[in-house]
Each structure stands twice: as C-alpha cells, then as structure tokens.
Design an enzyme around this catalytic site. Structure first.
Site, PDB file in Angstrom:
ATOM      1  N   ARG A 234       0.850  -1.198   0.000  1.00 31.19           N
ATOM      2  CA  ARG A 234       0.000   0.000   0.000  1.00 31.19           C
ATOM      3  C   ARG A 234       0.879   1.239   0.000  1.00 31.19           C
ATOM      4  NH1 ARG A 234      -3.685  -2.104  -1.710  1.00 31.19           N
ATOM      5  NH2 ARG A 234      -5.735  -2.457  -0.853  1.00 31.19           N
ATOM      6  N   GLU A 263      -3.377   8.385  -4.816  1.00 30.57           N
ATOM      7  CA  GLU A 263      -3.596   7.803  -6.149  1.00 30.57           C
ATOM      8  C   GLU A 263      -4.809   8.465  -6.775  1.00 30.57           C
ATOM      9  OE1 GLU A 263      -3.792   3.550  -5.709  1.00 30.57           O
ATOM     10  OE2 GLU A 263      -1.802   3.428  -4.850  1.00 30.57           O
ATOM     11  N   HIS A 282      -1.285   0.867  -9.715  1.00 32.04           N
ATOM     12  CA  HIS A 282      -2.077  -0.019  -8.847  1.00 32.04           C
ATOM     13  C   HIS A 282      -2.765  -1.132  -9.663  1.00 32.04           C
ATOM     14  CE1 HIS A 282      -4.059  -0.041  -4.635  1.00 32.04           C
ATOM     15  NE2 HIS A 282      -3.955  -1.269  -5.115  1.00 32.04           N
TER      16      HIS A 282
HETATM   17  P1  NAD Z   1      -2.284 -11.182   4.197  1.00 31.29           P
HETATM   18  O1  NAD Z   1      -3.250 -10.729   5.224  1.00 31.29           O
HETATM   19  O2  NAD Z   1      -2.335 -12.607   3.743  1.00 31.29           O
HETATM   20  O3  NAD Z   1      -0.786 -10.908   4.716  1.00 31.29           O
HETATM   21  C1  NAD Z   1      -0.411  -9.729   5.355  1.00 31.29           C
HETATM   22  C2  NAD Z   1       0.716 -10.097   6.297  1.00 31.29           C
HETATM   23  O4  NAD Z   1       1.232  -8.890   6.869  1.00 31.29           O
HETATM   24  C3  NAD Z   1       0.275 -10.987   7.464  1.00 31.29           C
HETATM   25  O5  NAD Z   1       1.055 -12.160   7.517  1.00 31.29           O
HETATM   26  C4  NAD Z   1       0.475 -10.115   8.700  1.00 31.29           C
HETATM   27  O6  NAD Z   1       0.905 -10.855   9.814  1.00 31.29           O
HETATM   28  C5  NAD Z   1       1.565  -9.181   8.207  1.00 31.29           C
HETATM   29  N1  NAD Z   1       1.647  -7.944   8.964  1.00 31.29           N
HETATM   30  C6  NAD Z   1       0.632  -7.176   9.443  1.00 31.29           C
HETATM   31  N2  NAD Z   1       1.130  -6.101  10.088  1.00 31.29           N
HETATM   32  C7  NAD Z   1       2.478  -6.196  10.025  1.00 31.29           C
HETATM   33  C8  NAD Z   1       3.531  -5.392  10.497  1.00 31.29           C
HETATM   34  N3  NAD Z   1       3.301  -4.293  11.206  1.00 31.29           N
HETATM   35  N4  NAD Z   1       4.796  -5.772  10.220  1.00 31.29           N
HETATM   36  C9  NAD Z   1       5.055  -6.889   9.492  1.00 31.29           C
HETATM   37  N5  NAD Z   1       4.081  -7.718   9.045  1.00 31.29           N
HETATM   38  C10 NAD Z   1       2.817  -7.367   9.299  1.00 31.29           C
HETATM   39  O7  NAD Z   1      -2.449 -10.199   2.982  1.00 31.29           O
HETATM   40  P2  NAD Z   1      -1.956 -10.381   1.469  1.00 31.29           P
HETATM   41  O8  NAD Z   1      -3.073 -10.954   0.668  1.00 31.29           O
HETATM   42  O9  NAD Z   1      -0.630 -11.044   1.458  1.00 31.29           O
HETATM   43  O10 NAD Z   1      -1.827  -8.853   1.041  1.00 31.29           O
HETATM   44  C11 NAD Z   1      -0.860  -8.011   1.635  1.00 31.29           C
HETATM   45  C12 NAD Z   1      -1.199  -6.577   1.306  1.00 31.29           C
HETATM   46  O11 NAD Z   1      -1.010  -6.385  -0.084  1.00 31.29           O
HETATM   47  C13 NAD Z   1      -2.675  -6.188   1.548  1.00 31.29           C
HETATM   48  O12 NAD Z   1      -2.891  -5.784   2.885  1.00 31.29           O
HETATM   49  C14 NAD Z   1      -2.901  -5.083   0.576  1.00 31.29           C
HETATM   50  O13 NAD Z   1      -2.663  -3.841   1.213  1.00 31.29           O
HETATM   51  C15 NAD Z   1      -1.845  -5.321  -0.501  1.00 31.29           C
HETATM   52  N6  NAD Z   1      -2.456  -5.656  -1.801  1.00 31.29           N
HETATM   53  C16 NAD Z   1      -2.113  -4.895  -2.867  1.00 31.29           C
HETATM   54  C17 NAD Z   1      -2.661  -5.177  -4.116  1.00 31.29           C
HETATM   55  C18 NAD Z   1      -2.285  -4.371  -5.327  1.00 31.29           C
HETATM   56  O14 NAD Z   1      -3.100  -4.249  -6.228  1.00 31.29           O
HETATM   57  N7  NAD Z   1      -1.079  -3.839  -5.408  1.00 31.29           N
HETATM   58  C19 NAD Z   1      -3.594  -6.215  -4.253  1.00 31.29           C
HETATM   59  C20 NAD Z   1      -3.887  -6.974  -3.139  1.00 31.29           C
HETATM   60  C21 NAD Z   1      -3.339  -6.695  -1.902  1.00 31.29           C
END
Ligand code: NAD
Length: 316
Positions: A234, A263, A282
């Site tokens: 993000r 964005e 994005h």
């Molecule tokens: P997920 O929930 O499976 O994994 C997120 C991980 O982050 C978890 O394992 C959690 O323990 C960890 N986490 C939370 N807070 C933390 C911190 N302070 N320090 C370190 N680790 C921490 O989610 P995901 O499906 O792997 O997605 C991750 C992120 O990617 C989403 O939250 C979203 O913001 C982003 N995303 C972006 C796009 C895009 O279009 N670019 C699409 C989907 C998701």
C-alpha cells in the site's frame, strides 16, 4: 428489488459470471466504477442495500446515512479504506476477498524485481527516445530477498524466489513459524536484519498505524546502498519525500512501486524525475484470472447477505 452499487472499476470486467450471480439472485446493480465521483457516491449510496467497493474511502458519517445498507463487499483484500468499527456498530457486514489475487500480485512484485534489476523499462524508454544504449544490471539469481510481511502474497513471492535460488529473509511479527515448504530457504528474523542484509526488499503488509511510513529516511538509509525497494502493498508504507531525498543522493539502486500514498499520484511528484524509480498504476490484482475470481466472490457474498445467508470471508 434489492439494489447494489458497484464502485470497483474492475468488477466483472473479465467475465460475465458475476453479473449472472447478481441477476440470478434478483438484484439490480448500478456500475459506478468507470466514472467514479466521490460527491455523487455520497449522494446516492443511501438508496442501496449493498455495496461492492473499490479503493476509495467510505467515511463513517456517510455510512451512518445508509439505512438500507446491509453489506460492504471489498473487491480485493486491503481494508484500509473501510471504517470497520463504524460498520460493525451500524450492523453492516464487511467482507473481503483474501488470497485470490495472491498469484497476480506476486507475479507483479516479481516482475518489478526482474525489471528493476535488469533495467528493462529504463532501456525500453531510452530506445523509444532513439537511444540504443546498454544498461548493466544485476542478476537476481542467488540474491537475498527481504519480505516485509509473510501472508498470502509474500508466500507466493517466496515460491517464485525459490526458482531463482534466492535466500529469503522475512519480517512478520504475527508469524511464529515458517511453514515446512519454505524452511530450507526462508528465515524469519527481525526488521533491522531484513533491512540491512537484503539485496531486494519487497513490501507485503497492510497499511496500518504500525506500517505507516515504516520505510522512512532512517530505515531506507539502513538498506544496502545498491539495494532495490519494491512496494506492491500500500502507498503510505514508504515515506515518499524521504525516499526521494535518499534516492536523489544516490542511496538505493532503484525503487519500484504499484501503490502511492495519493492515487492517482501527483503529476509533479519529484520521484517521476528519477530514472530508477519505476511505477505501475495499482495494477497488482489486475489479471483476468484474479479479477474474475474476486468479482464472483463479491457477487456471491452480496447475494448471500441480501438473502439472509452467511457470506464468505467475513470481517465484521
Ligand atoms: P495477508 O493478510 O495474507 O498478509 C499480510 C501479512 O502482513 C500478514 O502475515 C500479517 O501478519 C503481516 N503484517 C501485518 N502487520 C504487520 C507489520 N506491522 N509488520 C510486518 N508484518 C505485518 O495479505 P496479502 O493478501 O498477502 O496482502 C498483503 C497486502 O497487499 C494487503 O494488505 C494489501 O494492502 C496489498 N495488496 C495490494 C494489491 C495491489 O493491487 N497492489 C492487491 C492486493 C493486496
């Protein structure tokens, strides 16, 4: 007839199935994603029973005016644009679609890793401008990859990294054990160890109070001088002004992001003046397969809640 507003730009873009699900449940839908307008959204949302939401914010004061609203279905995984506590108080269900876009986002993160390491987009732009110049990049093979977060997307990035014989360092305070399939090449460690020892760092955490500006000047300066920083998580996790100042002064080999704090990003953002700053708009989950899967789940969840059934991936 129940009414659903769709503000996600990509909902149903790659398959007719999600529309068939809504129609099959007797739901009337309005698509507002293509020409989304925040003022118009605030005006019309109280008329709807369901919302399939994209990335824009939905503020508590607007939620409170929605007497009919029963469900907010996030078209994706990230929930940082939804005020969950307020939704809960108002009795509005919130769902998301985790993991189903995890291959698409991991592919993009890895594409950014390969691109920034070999200067693909830099060379492409130069050639388009008429300059057939060489670019000496770096191998990705056997490098150390740092992953910030070890959820669904980061795990898929690690699976791809295995094919490049990479050593992977992970920082995720909510993970206590690395699953067996990763144990021979992934090490769970602390944030400073990941920051200081990685050739490439890829960010895969949600935007929260604890991750906001996690990569500020102090942390970026702890990274190896020639390291690459990738963010498909993000915007707001990297402090962009700090990033610019570090990169302008020659710290970091490059940075590639799919997400920005604002964005669309500002056209005069100084980062755009740096050749080794690469940005995509994005597009992480924008693959045909991911959009189809996510759209169908959103349509099914809306249909379920409006028919009094339990949806999948309930957040509140
Ligand atoms: P997920 O929930 O499976 O994994 C997120 C991980 O982050 C978890 O394992 C959690 O323990 C960890 N986490 C939370 N807070 C933390 C911190 N302070 N320090 C370190 N680790 C921490 O989610 P995901 O499906 O792997 O997605 C991750 C992120 O990617 C989403 O939250 C979203 O913001 C982003 N995303 C972006 C796009 C895009 O279009 N670019 C699409 C989907 C998701």
């Amino acid at each position: 007839m129940k009414k659903v507003l769709v503000t996600s730009r990509s909902f149903g873009k790659t398959s007719p199935k999600p529309f068939a699900v809504l129609e099959g449940a007797g739901i009337e839908y309005t698509l507002m994603g293509g020409d989304f307008d925040e003022e118009k959204f605030k005006e019309v949302i109280p008329q709807y029973d369901g919302l399939i939401i994209g990335a824009h914010p939905f503020y508590p004061e607007d939620m409170a005016r929605c007497e009919h609203l029963k469900i907010i279905a996030k078209h994706g995984a990230g929930l940082d644009n939804i005020y969950l506590e307020d939704a809960k108080k108002l009795g509005i269900r919130v769902t998301n679609v985790p993991a189903m876009n995890a291959n698409a986002v991991a592919d993009l993160a890895f594409a950014h890793i390969l691109n920034i390491s070999r200067g693909i987009s830099i060379t492409n732009e130069r050639v388009h401008r008429g300059a057939w110049e060489t670019f000496i990049g770096k191998d990705v093979f056997e490098k150390t990859l740092g992953l910030i977060g070890f959820g669904a997307i980061a795990k898929n990035v690690a699976r791809r990294a295995r094919g490049f014989s990479m050593k992977v360092l992970v920082y995720d305070p909510f993970v206590t054990e690395i699953p067996e399939e990763f144990q021979d090449f992934v090490t769970l460690t602390d944030l400073n160890t990941v920051t200081e020892n990685s050739d490439i760092i890829s960010i895969h955490v949600p935007l929260t109070d604890s991750t906001k500006h996690l990569f500020d000047k102090e942390r970026i300066m702890k990274m190896k001088k020639e390291a690459y920083l990738i963010n498909t998580g993000r915007g707001g996790i990297i402090q962009e002004q700090d990033l610019y100042e570090c990169m302008k002064n020659g710290h970091l080999g490059g940075c590639a992001v799919d997400v920005m704090e604002h964005e669309p990003m500002e056209k005069d953002c100084p980062l755009l003046g740096l050749e080794n700053f690469v940005v995509t708009a994005h597009i992480g989950m924008y693959s045909i397969e991911a959009i189809s899967a996510v759209s169908v789940v959103c349509a099914e969840n809306v249909a379920k809640v409006l028919n009094g059934e339990e949806p999948r991936f309930v957040i509140v």
